[in-house]
Design a protein around this motif. Structure first.
Motif, PDB file in Angstrom:
ATOM      1  N   HIS A  89       0.838  -1.205   0.000  1.00 55.81           N
ATOM      2  CA  HIS A  89       0.000   0.000   0.000  1.00 55.81           C
ATOM      3  C   HIS A  89       0.876   1.259   0.000  1.00 55.81           C
ATOM      4  CE1 HIS A  89      -3.441  -2.538   0.569  1.00 55.81           C
ATOM      5  NE2 HIS A  89      -3.042  -2.953   1.750  1.00 55.81           N
ATOM      6  N   ILE A  90       1.992   1.212   0.697  1.00 53.56           N
ATOM      7  CA  ILE A  90       2.911   2.348   0.702  1.00 53.56           C
ATOM      8  C   ILE A  90       3.563   2.502  -0.664  1.00 53.56           C
ATOM      9  CG2 ILE A  90       4.966   3.337   1.771  1.00 53.56           C
ATOM     10  CD1 ILE A  90       4.314   1.808   4.302  1.00 53.56           C
ATOM     11  N   GLU A  91       3.997   1.395  -1.233  1.00 53.87           N
ATOM     12  CA  GLU A  91       4.633   1.439  -2.543  1.00 53.87           C
ATOM     13  C   GLU A  91       3.690   2.015  -3.598  1.00 53.87           C
ATOM     14  OE1 GLU A  91       5.657  -2.624  -2.997  1.00 53.87           O
ATOM     15  OE2 GLU A  91       7.417  -2.523  -1.682  1.00 53.87           O
ATOM     16  N   ALA A  92       2.416   1.630  -3.523  1.00 50.79           N
ATOM     17  CA  ALA A  92       1.444   2.143  -4.493  1.00 50.79           C
ATOM     18  C   ALA A  92       1.233   3.641  -4.313  1.00 50.79           C
ATOM     19  CB  ALA A  92       0.116   1.402  -4.340  1.00 50.79           C
ATOM     20  N   ALA A  93       1.184   4.095  -3.066  1.00 46.29           N
ATOM     21  CA  ALA A  93       0.989   5.526  -2.812  1.00 46.29           C
ATOM     22  C   ALA A  93       2.180   6.338  -3.291  1.00 46.29           C
ATOM     23  CB  ALA A  93       0.751   5.752  -1.322  1.00 46.29           C
ATOM     24  N   LEU A  94       3.394   5.852  -3.018  1.00 46.33           N
ATOM     25  CA  LEU A  94       4.584   6.585  -3.436  1.00 46.33           C
ATOM     26  C   LEU A  94       4.722   6.605  -4.947  1.00 46.33           C
ATOM     27  CD1 LEU A  94       7.177   5.360  -0.769  1.00 46.33           C
ATOM     28  CD2 LEU A  94       5.917   7.521  -0.830  1.00 46.33           C
ATOM     29  N   ALA A  95       4.269   5.544  -5.612  1.00 51.66           N
ATOM     30  CA  ALA A  95       4.353   5.496  -7.078  1.00 51.66           C
ATOM     31  C   ALA A  95       3.521   6.593  -7.713  1.00 51.66           C
ATOM     32  CB  ALA A  95       3.897   4.127  -7.576  1.00 51.66           C
ATOM     33  N   GLN A  96       2.471   7.033  -7.021  1.00 55.52           N
ATOM     34  CA  GLN A  96       1.618   8.102  -7.546  1.00 55.52           C
ATOM     35  C   GLN A  96       2.140   9.491  -7.179  1.00 55.52           C
ATOM     36  OE1 GLN A  96      -2.636   7.426  -6.842  1.00 55.52           O
ATOM     37  NE2 GLN A  96      -2.167   5.295  -6.370  1.00 55.52           N
ATOM     38  N   ARG A  98       2.058  11.112  -4.459  1.00 56.20           N
ATOM     39  CA  ARG A  98       1.094  11.886  -3.664  1.00 56.20           C
ATOM     40  C   ARG A  98       1.492  11.820  -2.200  1.00 56.20           C
ATOM     41  NH1 ARG A  98      -4.324   8.968  -5.446  1.00 56.20           N
ATOM     42  NH2 ARG A  98      -5.220  10.327  -3.854  1.00 56.20           N
ATOM     43  N   GLY A  99       1.093  12.843  -1.448  1.00 56.70           N
ATOM     44  CA  GLY A  99       1.378  12.842  -0.024  1.00 56.70           C
ATOM     45  C   GLY A  99       0.683  11.686   0.683  1.00 56.70           C
ATOM     46  N   VAL A 100       1.353  11.135   1.689  1.00 57.81           N
ATOM     47  CA  VAL A 100       0.823  10.010   2.449  1.00 57.81           C
ATOM     48  C   VAL A 100       0.727  10.402   3.918  1.00 57.81           C
ATOM     49  CG1 VAL A 100       1.102   7.579   3.063  1.00 57.81           C
ATOM     50  CG2 VAL A 100       1.900   8.392   0.837  1.00 57.81           C
ATOM     51  N   LEU A 101      -0.449  10.216   4.500  1.00 59.36           N
ATOM     52  CA  LEU A 101      -0.673  10.509   5.913  1.00 59.36           C
ATOM     53  C   LEU A 101      -0.850   9.199   6.665  1.00 59.36           C
ATOM     54  CD1 LEU A 101      -1.252  12.433   8.297  1.00 59.36           C
ATOM     55  CD2 LEU A 101      -3.664  12.412   7.584  1.00 59.36           C
ATOM     56  N   PHE A 102       0.054   8.923   7.613  1.00 61.55           N
ATOM     57  CA  PHE A 102      -0.040   7.744   8.461  1.00 61.55           C
ATOM     58  C   PHE A 102      -0.716   8.136   9.780  1.00 61.55           C
ATOM     59  CE2 PHE A 102       3.548   6.581   5.749  1.00 61.55           C
ATOM     60  CZ  PHE A 102       3.239   5.265   5.432  1.00 61.55           C
ATOM     61  N   PRO A 213      -5.573  18.212  -0.733  1.00 65.25           N
ATOM     62  CA  PRO A 213      -5.727  17.623  -2.074  1.00 65.25           C
ATOM     63  C   PRO A 213      -4.707  16.519  -2.356  1.00 65.25           C
ATOM     64  CG  PRO A 213      -5.867  20.020  -2.178  1.00 65.25           C
ATOM     65  CD  PRO A 213      -5.450  19.677  -0.778  1.00 65.25           C
ATOM     66  N   GLY A 214      -5.228  15.376  -2.777  1.00 61.19           N
ATOM     67  CA  GLY A 214      -4.371  14.278  -3.212  1.00 61.19           C
ATOM     68  C   GLY A 214      -3.784  13.417  -2.125  1.00 61.19           C
ATOM     69  N   VAL A 215      -3.998  13.761  -0.865  1.00 58.68           N
ATOM     70  CA  VAL A 215      -3.380  13.007   0.229  1.00 58.68           C
ATOM     71  C   VAL A 215      -4.046  11.640   0.388  1.00 58.68           C
ATOM     72  CG1 VAL A 215      -3.081  12.919   2.745  1.00 58.68           C
ATOM     73  CG2 VAL A 215      -2.571  15.019   1.491  1.00 58.68           C
ATOM     74  N   GLN A 216      -3.230  10.616   0.548  1.00 55.68           N
ATOM     75  CA  GLN A 216      -3.725   9.263   0.802  1.00 55.68           C
ATOM     76  C   GLN A 216      -3.525   8.926   2.275  1.00 55.68           C
ATOM     77  OE1 GLN A 216      -2.926   6.290  -2.374  1.00 55.68           O
ATOM     78  NE2 GLN A 216      -1.466   7.805  -3.130  1.00 55.68           N
ATOM     79  N   VAL A 217      -4.554   8.391   2.897  1.00 63.00           N
ATOM     80  CA  VAL A 217      -4.511   8.081   4.321  1.00 63.00           C
ATOM     81  C   VAL A 217      -4.285   6.585   4.518  1.00 63.00           C
ATOM     82  CG1 VAL A 217      -5.750   8.192   6.515  1.00 63.00           C
ATOM     83  CG2 VAL A 217      -6.071   9.994   4.803  1.00 63.00           C
ATOM     84  N   LEU A 218      -3.243   6.273   5.274  1.00 64.89           N
ATOM     85  CA  LEU A 218      -2.941   4.890   5.629  1.00 64.89           C
ATOM     86  C   LEU A 218      -2.953   4.750   7.148  1.00 64.89           C
ATOM     87  CD1 LEU A 218       0.017   4.088   3.192  1.00 64.89           C
ATOM     88  CD2 LEU A 218      -2.404   3.525   2.904  1.00 64.89           C
ATOM     89  N   LEU A 219      -3.546   3.676   7.628  1.00 62.96           N
ATOM     90  CA  LEU A 219      -3.560   3.373   9.058  1.00 62.96           C
ATOM     91  C   LEU A 219      -2.432   2.390   9.332  1.00 62.96           C
ATOM     92  CD1 LEU A 219      -7.412   2.918   9.560  1.00 62.96           C
ATOM     93  CD2 LEU A 219      -6.052   5.021   9.614  1.00 62.96           C
ATOM     94  N   ALA A 220      -1.613   2.693  10.328  1.00 59.21           N
ATOM     95  CA  ALA A 220      -0.428   1.871  10.573  1.00 59.21           C
ATOM     96  C   ALA A 220      -0.182   1.716  12.065  1.00 59.21           C
ATOM     97  CB  ALA A 220       0.799   2.495   9.906  1.00 59.21           C
ATOM     98  N   TRP A 221       0.382   0.582  12.441  1.00 55.81           N
ATOM     99  CA  TRP A 221       0.823   0.385  13.824  1.00 55.81           C
ATOM    100  C   TRP A 221       1.892  -0.689  13.862  1.00 55.81           C
ATOM    101  CZ3 TRP A 221      -0.239  -4.187  16.804  1.00 55.81           C
ATOM    102  CH2 TRP A 221      -1.036  -5.137  16.156  1.00 55.81           C
ATOM    103  N   GLY A 222       2.770  -0.614  14.871  1.00 55.92           N
ATOM    104  CA  GLY A 222       3.875  -1.549  14.998  1.00 55.92           C
ATOM    105  C   GLY A 222       3.617  -2.567  16.086  1.00 55.92           C
TER     106      GLY A 222
END
Length: 289
Positions: A89-96, A98-102, A213-222
């Protein structure tokens, strides 16, 4: 000079094996729980709100101590083993580009998530991550935090107006931003929204960043693995967890984000920081906020 001893102590702990730190942390978590009546009351109230019972409830006491004890190793020690679930999911977002919000709750080891991202994606993809943090009032600890959170592929932004601008600029450049949306913001910077069925003062910043605009939201935890075996970073898109877009209204968006954090927490409740004062009244904002 009250905390002048801190850097030397952290440096010694950073050299210890992760299993040893987790044992020390487990014991320390229980010592803190037994020593503080107010902590026990808060922990009991919060776990009851979430309907947490049995082993998972009691295991969270030791896990809270592990969360503290592992920090020196993560900040200044040798690398730890980190696996990934959902890195595509991160790789797909970076390929576009676009900003990514975790968005990450106080769950598991939330310090390992941005570090693992910086190592795997930040430097190789030239897409660093900027994390929001609350500066310490103690000079020695603040210097330690700044040093720990500034590394290749990773930058830190304080909880000030300048820090918010730093986050916005990173997203506009197509970079990543990470924050803990279940952290209680200062007065005037949030709204009251349900969290496990009880009103909690919730930041609106997470929704404001997500709606850029354009930001993709990803939910993440370790996830912290047993016996010091390392960690697994779990990543999922917002739509996969929530199945609905983020509402434009700040109060509705805050409630949605709280529900998303609840969904993550229920997957591993024994590693959530139930002793955190999530339902406290917000503090007055600082002059620089």
């Amino acid at each position: 000079m009250r905390h002048a001893w801190l850097p030397a102590a952290v440096a010694r702990l950073a050299r210890l094996p992760l299993p040893a730190l987790h044992v020390l942390g487990w014991l320390g978590g229980w010592a803190a729980w037994l020593a503080s009546a107010s902590y026990r009351r808060r922990w009991r109230a919060h776990t009851r709100l979430a309907g947490l019972r049995g082993w998972g409830r009691w295991a969270s006491v030791g896990a809270a101590g592990q969360q503290v004890a592992e920090l020196p190793r993560l900040w200044f020690g040798p690398p730890v083993r980190v696996g990934w679930e959902g890195a595509a999911h991160i790789e797909a977002a970076l390929a576009q580009r676009r900003g990514v919000l975790f968005l990450t709750p106080h769950l598991g080891c939330f310090e390992v998530t941005p570090r693992a991202y910086a190592e795997r994606f930040g430097v190789p993809h030239a897409a660093p991550i900027t994390v929001l943090y609350r500066p310490s009032r103690h000079a020695a600890l603040e210097a330690l935090l700044r040093r720990a959170r500034q590394r290749p592929g990773m930058a830190a932004a304080p909880t000030t107006l300048a820090g918010v601008r730093q986050l916005m600029q990173a997203l506009r450049r197509g970079e990543a931003v990470g924050l803990l949306p279940d952290q209680v913001p200062p007065q005037g910077q949030g709204v009251w929204a349900p969290f496990f069925g009880c009103p909690a003062y919730t930041m609106t910043l997470a929704a404001r960043l997500a709606q850029q605009p354009g930001v993709q939201v990803l939910l993440a935890w370790g996830q912290r693995l047993s016996w010091g075996r390392g960690y697994v970073v779990h990543v999922q898109p917002w739509a996969q967890v929530m199945g609905e877009p983020l509402a434009p209204d700040p109060a509705q968006a805050a409630a949605q984000i709280n529900r998303a954090m609840e969904a993550l927490i229920r997957r591993c409740p024994q590693q959530y920081l139930w002793g955190y004062a999530r339902y406290k009244a917000p503090r007055a904002p600082s002059p620089t906020a």
